[in-house]
Design an enzyme around this catalytic site. Structure first.
Site, PDB file in Angstrom:
ATOM      1  N   HIS A 155      33.928  46.288  58.638  1.00 20.32           N
ATOM      2  CA  HIS A 155      33.421  46.533  57.296  1.00 20.32           C
ATOM      3  C   HIS A 155      33.580  47.999  56.902  1.00 20.32           C
ATOM      4  CE1 HIS A 155      29.950  47.817  54.750  1.00 20.32           C
ATOM      5  NE2 HIS A 155      30.423  46.858  53.985  1.00 20.32           N
TER       6      HIS A 155
ATOM      7  N   GLU B 114      37.076  48.721  55.921  1.00 20.34           N
ATOM      8  CA  GLU B 114      37.343  48.223  54.570  1.00 20.34           C
ATOM      9  C   GLU B 114      37.024  49.301  53.532  1.00 20.34           C
ATOM     10  OE1 GLU B 114      34.741  46.069  51.448  1.00 20.34           O
ATOM     11  OE2 GLU B 114      34.827  44.851  53.274  1.00 20.34           O
ATOM     12  N   HIS B 115      35.911  49.997  53.713  1.00 22.28           N
ATOM     13  CA  HIS B 115      35.560  51.107  52.810  1.00 22.28           C
ATOM     14  C   HIS B 115      36.591  52.229  52.882  1.00 22.28           C
ATOM     15  CE1 HIS B 115      31.104  50.524  51.665  1.00 22.28           C
ATOM     16  NE2 HIS B 115      31.515  49.384  52.185  1.00 22.28           N
TER      17      HIS B 115
ATOM     18  N   GLU C 226      23.828  51.097  52.062  1.00 27.25           N
ATOM     19  CA  GLU C 226      24.153  49.677  51.883  1.00 27.25           C
ATOM     20  C   GLU C 226      23.360  48.835  52.881  1.00 27.25           C
ATOM     21  OE1 GLU C 226      28.046  46.665  51.833  1.00 27.25           O
ATOM     22  OE2 GLU C 226      28.310  48.781  52.345  1.00 27.25           O
TER      23      GLU C 226
END
Length: 424
Positions: free
Chosen positions: A48, A51-52, A129
């Protein structure tokens, strides 16, 4: 006539296209058979996080703003997503800009810089987040349930990782993960929408020189079905309790996958489903309640999720458990099955109405199962399911299985809920 066309480059990279001549847009998507279950305890969350970081700049487009300005200049939208078994990146734009959109996507995935200062800055974003995720019980309850079901193995970990692993990530952590899994054999390019010209030639030019390399596979899931109920409680002061109650089910390629889908639909899809009718309409126990089957390549779970009145959580658990047992004990009436079949087919067809939905469907099946299944195969599979199939699958999955219950709320002890499930 087939909806999908499939091509394989010499290096093993696959290209799946879906021509939709009546639309004016195109979705360009790159999906990889690599997600959070491909991590180790020390790198949990890196799929994840990566992905950023792919949006933070390349040699040709040095900053996130320059990448964003280029996509905005196409009149497009772009984003990404990470799941436990795959990761995807996409640009949606007018069909005339397809090749430029592909160039941006490939540049991001092949040439991102992973600059240490950007990594450090983004850690704060990820942690926030994470805080949002933990503060949103409706989202977090899924992670609590997965931990109960799968334990200390990648399918039991949160996709977002932990604050410790995120804060410990370095440029080498990203490079190690990407260099291991982002290889042609795990990569599928999807193009859906108005496809004029030679799209395959563009993909060949941008990705044909990637060196093929075998990556191996993640560890198999270690999960045993038990006959005794299992309960986990995450204590959180709140005005509403969130729960997930479910059983183990089947992996993606199981021959009874369509019967299982209709079983889930009867239980908890739509406002006329059994759970919505019983839990919300008749008893007023919840604002939202649904059932869903989540299948992976080698595991699966059929479950219900609800947000319920904390003073009536026990009644909610009893009611949902009763509906699970009822559908395993009694055949689904013909009229109810036909309604569920129409609903399942209708929801599926609606997903495919636009290029993004069509591309997402084709790529997810290609990535996870090695075949972009034609939509008519899905509807035919649903049409073939009988009431006897649904009951047989319900008995196999639910009957004699211990129910698994995850709860978030102001509860101190799991034992009362264990006793409640055992008594049922």
């Amino acid at each position: 006539m087939s909806v999908f066309e499939r091509h394989t480059l010499d290096n093993g990279l696959r290209v799946v296209t879906a021509d939709m001549p009546s639309v004016q847009s195109v979705t360009c998507m790159i999906m990889l058979a690599a997600g959070s279950r491909y991590e180790t305890p020390d790198t949990n969350g890196i799929a994840h996080f990566a992905e950023h970081m792919f949006f933070k700049g390349t040699e040709r487009r040095p900053t996130a703003r320059e990448i964003g300005m280029e996509v905005d200049g196409l009149g497009g939208e772009f984003n990404a997503f990470t799941s436990k078994e795959y990761t995807g990146y996409y640009v949606k734009c007018a069909a005339d800009y397809r090749d430029r959109a592909l160039d941006v996507l490939v540049d991001m995935l092949r040439n991102s810089k992973f600059e240490p200062e950007e990594i450090e800055r983004e850690k704060g974003v990820i942690v926030e987040e994470m805080n949002m995720y933990y503060d949103t019980p409706r989202d977090f309850i899924g992670g609590v349930y997965d931990q109960l079901l799968y334990g200390e193995q990648p399918l039991g970990w949160d996709i977002i990782g932990t604050k410790e692993t995120v804060r410990a990530a370095t440029r080498e952590t990203f490079r190690g993960y990407v260099d291991r899994w982002y290889k042609p054999e795990r990569m599928v390019v999807g193009l859906g929408g108005k496809l004029d010209g030679d799209a395959l030639e563009t993909v060949q030019r941008l990705l044909g020189d990637l060196e093929p390399q075998e990556t191996g596979a993640p560890a198999a899931v270690e999960a045993e079905r038990t006959s005794t109920p299992r309960v986990t409680v995450h204590h959180k002061e709140s005005d509403q309790a969130h729960l997930v109650l479910g059983v183990r089910s089947y992996p993606l390629d199981h021959p009874d996958r369509y019967a299982l889908q209709l079983l889930s639909t009867v239980l908890g899809t739509g406002m006329s489903s059994r759970l919505f009718t019983e839990v919300r309409e008749r008893r007023g126990l919840a604002y939202y309640v649904f059932a869903h089957n989540q299948s992976y390549t080698d595991a699966g779970s059929l479950f219900s999720q609800a947000g319920v009145d904390i003073t009536r959580a026990d009644e909610a658990v009893e009611t949902i458990a009763r509906e699970f047992r009822k559908i395993a004990d009694e055949p689904v009436p013909a009229e109810e099955l036909e309604k569920a079949r129409a609903l399942a087919k209708g929801r599926f067809v609606l997903r495919l109405e636009n290029p993004q939905g069509m591309t997402m469907f084709g790529l997810s099946r290609e990535v996870l199962e090695g075949k972009a299944v034609e939509p008519e195969e899905i509807t035919a599979g649903l049409d073939a399911v009988t009431a006897e199939d649904v009951k047989r699958v319900a008995q196999d999955v639910i009957a004699d299985a211990g129910l698994n219950l995850a709860l978030i709320g102001p509860f101190e002890d799991a034992e009362p809920f264990e006793q409640l499930l055992a008594a049922g």
